[in-house]
Design an enzyme around this catalytic site. Sequence first.
Site, PDB file in Angstrom:
ATOM      1  N   HIS A  13       0.859  -1.207   0.000  1.00  0.00           N
ATOM      2  CA  HIS A  13       0.000   0.000   0.000  1.00  0.00           C
ATOM      3  C   HIS A  13       0.889   1.249   0.000  1.00  0.00           C
ATOM      4  CE1 HIS A  13      -3.852   2.100   1.624  1.00  0.00           C
ATOM      5  NE2 HIS A  13      -2.987   3.048   1.281  1.00  0.00           N
ATOM      6  N   HIS A  15       1.472   5.422  -1.635  1.00  0.00           N
ATOM      7  CA  HIS A  15       1.045   6.598  -2.403  1.00  0.00           C
ATOM      8  C   HIS A  15       2.304   7.232  -2.989  1.00  0.00           C
ATOM      9  CE1 HIS A  15      -3.052   6.589  -0.726  1.00  0.00           C
ATOM     10  NE2 HIS A  15      -2.452   6.090   0.331  1.00  0.00           N
ATOM     11  N   ARG A  17       2.030   9.596  -5.474  1.00  0.00           N
ATOM     12  CA  ARG A  17       1.668  10.923  -6.022  1.00  0.00           C
ATOM     13  C   ARG A  17       2.126  11.033  -7.474  1.00  0.00           C
ATOM     14  NH1 ARG A  17      -1.434  10.826  -1.670  1.00  0.00           N
ATOM     15  NH2 ARG A  17      -0.470  11.660   0.212  1.00  0.00           N
ATOM     16  N   ASN A  41      -5.287   7.409  -5.843  1.00  0.00           N
ATOM     17  CA  ASN A  41      -5.989   8.643  -5.458  1.00  0.00           C
ATOM     18  C   ASN A  41      -5.233   9.903  -5.867  1.00  0.00           C
ATOM     19  OD1 ASN A  41      -4.045   8.092  -3.450  1.00  0.00           O
ATOM     20  ND2 ASN A  41      -5.184   9.211  -1.887  1.00  0.00           N
ATOM     21  N   LYS A  99      -9.459  -0.210  -5.871  1.00  0.00           N
ATOM     22  CA  LYS A  99      -9.502   0.425  -4.548  1.00  0.00           C
ATOM     23  C   LYS A  99     -10.869   1.056  -4.306  1.00  0.00           C
ATOM     24  CE  LYS A  99      -7.896   2.059  -0.678  1.00  0.00           C
ATOM     25  NZ  LYS A  99      -6.757   2.835  -0.281  1.00  0.00           N
ATOM     26  N   HIS A 136     -10.580   1.129   1.814  1.00  0.00           N
ATOM     27  CA  HIS A 136     -10.377   2.100   2.888  1.00  0.00           C
ATOM     28  C   HIS A 136     -11.613   1.968   3.778  1.00  0.00           C
ATOM     29  CE1 HIS A 136      -8.780   5.927   4.637  1.00  0.00           C
ATOM     30  NE2 HIS A 136      -9.981   5.850   5.179  1.00  0.00           N
ATOM     31  N   HIS A 174      -4.835  -0.766   5.969  1.00  0.00           N
ATOM     32  CA  HIS A 174      -4.385   0.029   7.122  1.00  0.00           C
ATOM     33  C   HIS A 174      -5.333  -0.053   8.317  1.00  0.00           C
ATOM     34  CE1 HIS A 174      -7.054   2.813   5.100  1.00  0.00           C
ATOM     35  NE2 HIS A 174      -6.149   3.258   4.266  1.00  0.00           N
ATOM     36  N   LEU A 219      -5.281   8.991   8.185  1.00  0.00           N
ATOM     37  CA  LEU A 219      -6.583   8.326   8.222  1.00  0.00           C
ATOM     38  C   LEU A 219      -6.431   6.875   7.805  1.00  0.00           C
ATOM     39  CD1 LEU A 219      -8.739  11.211   6.784  1.00  0.00           C
ATOM     40  CD2 LEU A 219      -8.837  10.289   9.111  1.00  0.00           C
ATOM     41  N   ASP A 247       1.147   2.385   3.700  1.00  0.00           N
ATOM     42  CA  ASP A 247       0.341   3.591   3.515  1.00  0.00           C
ATOM     43  C   ASP A 247       1.223   4.830   3.562  1.00  0.00           C
ATOM     44  OD1 ASP A 247      -1.869   5.144   3.022  1.00  0.00           O
ATOM     45  OD2 ASP A 247      -2.567   5.163   5.090  1.00  0.00           O
ATOM     46  N   HIS A 251       3.070  14.287   2.015  1.00  0.00           N
ATOM     47  CA  HIS A 251       2.485  15.614   1.804  1.00  0.00           C
ATOM     48  C   HIS A 251       3.579  16.618   2.130  1.00  0.00           C
ATOM     49  CE1 HIS A 251      -1.768  14.399   1.505  1.00  0.00           C
ATOM     50  NE2 HIS A 251      -1.500  13.521   2.454  1.00  0.00           N
ATOM     51  N   ALA A 263      -4.115  14.607   5.794  1.00  0.00           N
ATOM     52  CA  ALA A 263      -3.905  13.311   6.448  1.00  0.00           C
ATOM     53  C   ALA A 263      -2.861  12.521   5.674  1.00  0.00           C
ATOM     54  CB  ALA A 263      -5.214  12.540   6.481  1.00  0.00           C
TER      55      ALA A 263
HETATM   56  C1  NCD Z   1      -3.708   8.923   2.329  1.00  0.00           C
HETATM   57  C2  NCD Z   1      -3.231   9.974   1.345  1.00  0.00           C
HETATM   58  O1  NCD Z   1      -2.671  10.987   1.784  1.00  0.00           O
HETATM   59  O2  NCD Z   1      -3.378   9.779   0.134  1.00  0.00           O
HETATM   60  N1  NCD Z   1      -3.804   9.518   3.625  1.00  0.00           N
HETATM   61  C3  NCD Z   1      -3.807   8.884   4.816  1.00  0.00           C
HETATM   62  O3  NCD Z   1      -3.960   9.537   5.848  1.00  0.00           O
HETATM   63  N2  NCD Z   1      -3.621   7.585   4.901  1.00  0.00           N
HETATM   64  C4  NCD Z   1      -4.985   8.345   1.874  1.00  0.00           C
HETATM   65  C5  NCD Z   1      -5.383   7.097   2.599  1.00  0.00           C
HETATM   66  O4  NCD Z   1      -4.807   6.039   2.407  1.00  0.00           O
HETATM   67  O5  NCD Z   1      -6.315   7.195   3.397  1.00  0.00           O
HETATM   68 ZN    ZN Z   2      -3.417   5.002   1.733  1.00  0.00          ZN
END
Ligand code: NCD
Ligand code: ZN
Length: 346
Positions: A13, A15, A17, A41, A99, A136, A174, A219, A247, A251, A263
Site C-alpha cells: 500500500h 502513495h 503521487r 488517489n 480500490k 479504505h 491500514h 486516516l 500507507d 504531503h 492526512a
Molecule cells: C492517504 C493519502 O494521503 O493519500 N492519507 C492517509 O492519511 N492515509 C490516503 C489514505 O490512504 O487514506
Molecule cells: Zn493510503
Amino acid sequence: MEKIEIIKPDDWHVHFRDNKILEAVVPETTRHFARSIVMPNLIPPIISGKDAVRYKKRIEKAIPKGKNFIPFMTVYLTENTDKNELKESYKNGLVFAVKLYPAGATTNSDSGVKDLRKVMPTLETMAELGIPLLIHGEVTDKEIDIFDREKVFIEQKLDFICKKIPDLKITLEHITTKDATLYVNEGNNNLVASITPHHLALNRNAILVGGIKPHNYCLPILKREPHRIALLDTAVSGNPKFFLGTDTAPHMTEDKESACGCAGVFNATYCLSILAQLFDNKNSLHNLEKFVSRNGANHYNLKTNDEKISLVKLNQELSFKKYLEVGEKKIKIFKPDFPVYWMVSN
Ligand code: NCD
Ligand code: ZN
C-alpha cells in the site's frame, strides 16, 4: 553485532503521487522493497486501465537505475466503473486490484463510492475474475465519531460485502482497531488486512498530547493504546492474514502544518528499521519475514521475492534524516517516539 537476513519485502500500500513528489519518493520505496501496490488517489483519480498504464510509466521512469522494482497498479472504484473495461484491463495485466474509497473518507476521495449497492455488480464480476478489492474501511457519516469510523464500517459495510460475495478477495487496508483484527481473523480466507508501521508504533496521544502533532495525523486516525497493542500482537504473531502495507503518504510540510492539515504519514525511508525494532521489542524477529515478505505475496498469489536483504542491530541509536527535500520544499520523514537500533545493511 546481531544480524538477520530476510526475503526482500514488498509494500502492499503506497502513495507515490505524481511529478516532483513522485520523483522524490519512488527511490525511498525502491531502496528496500521489491514490489508495491500503488494507490490511485491522484487528482484526477486513476479510473481506467489506460490511466493506470500511463501512471505506471511515470513511476518506472523514477526507479533508480539498477533497481528491480515492480509497481502493481490499481484503479479507483466509482459508481460508474465500467465492468467490461475493468475485465479487459485486468486480463491484459494493466490493473492488479481495485480500490474502494467511501466518498470523502480521506485525501482525494471525492469520486469514491456513496452507495455500496451501486457497485455490487462490479464487485461480483471482480470475484468471478479473482480481482482483489482493497478497501479504505471508514464510514463518512457526519454523526459518526472519527474514532469509531472503522468499527462502524466493519459492522455496516464490510460485513455486508463479505456475506453477499464471500468469494471476493478483500484487503481491509491500514487497519487501526482491535475490532478489525478480530473481524478479519474470524473471516474466511479471502479476507485479509494490511497494517502500517505508524499504527504499530503510535497511539492517539502522539497526535494530541503536548500540542497538536500534524505529522502524526493520518486516516484512519491513530486509536487508543489497547488498539495499538492488538495490532502489534497480531503483526508479530505471523498470522498469515496480516501483512505490511505502509500507507506511506507524502504531503509537503506546509500542507501538513496548516489550519486544515492533510492526512498522511510519509514512512518509507525507515520503515524496515522501525518494524525490526518493534518485532525485536516483542522477541518476534523470527516472524518479521512473514509480515513484510511472505503473507502479502501469498494472499495475492505471487511468489515471494528471490532477493534477500539484511538488517543489523547497531550499538547506538540509528540517526534519522528529518526531511526529504523536494526542490525548494520538503516532506517530513516519520520517526517514532522510541529508540531504533536496526538498519538495513544491503
Ligand atoms: C492517504 C493519502 O494521503 O493519500 N492519507 C492517509 O492519511 N492515509 C490516503 C489514505 O490512504 O487514506
Ligand atoms: Zn493510503
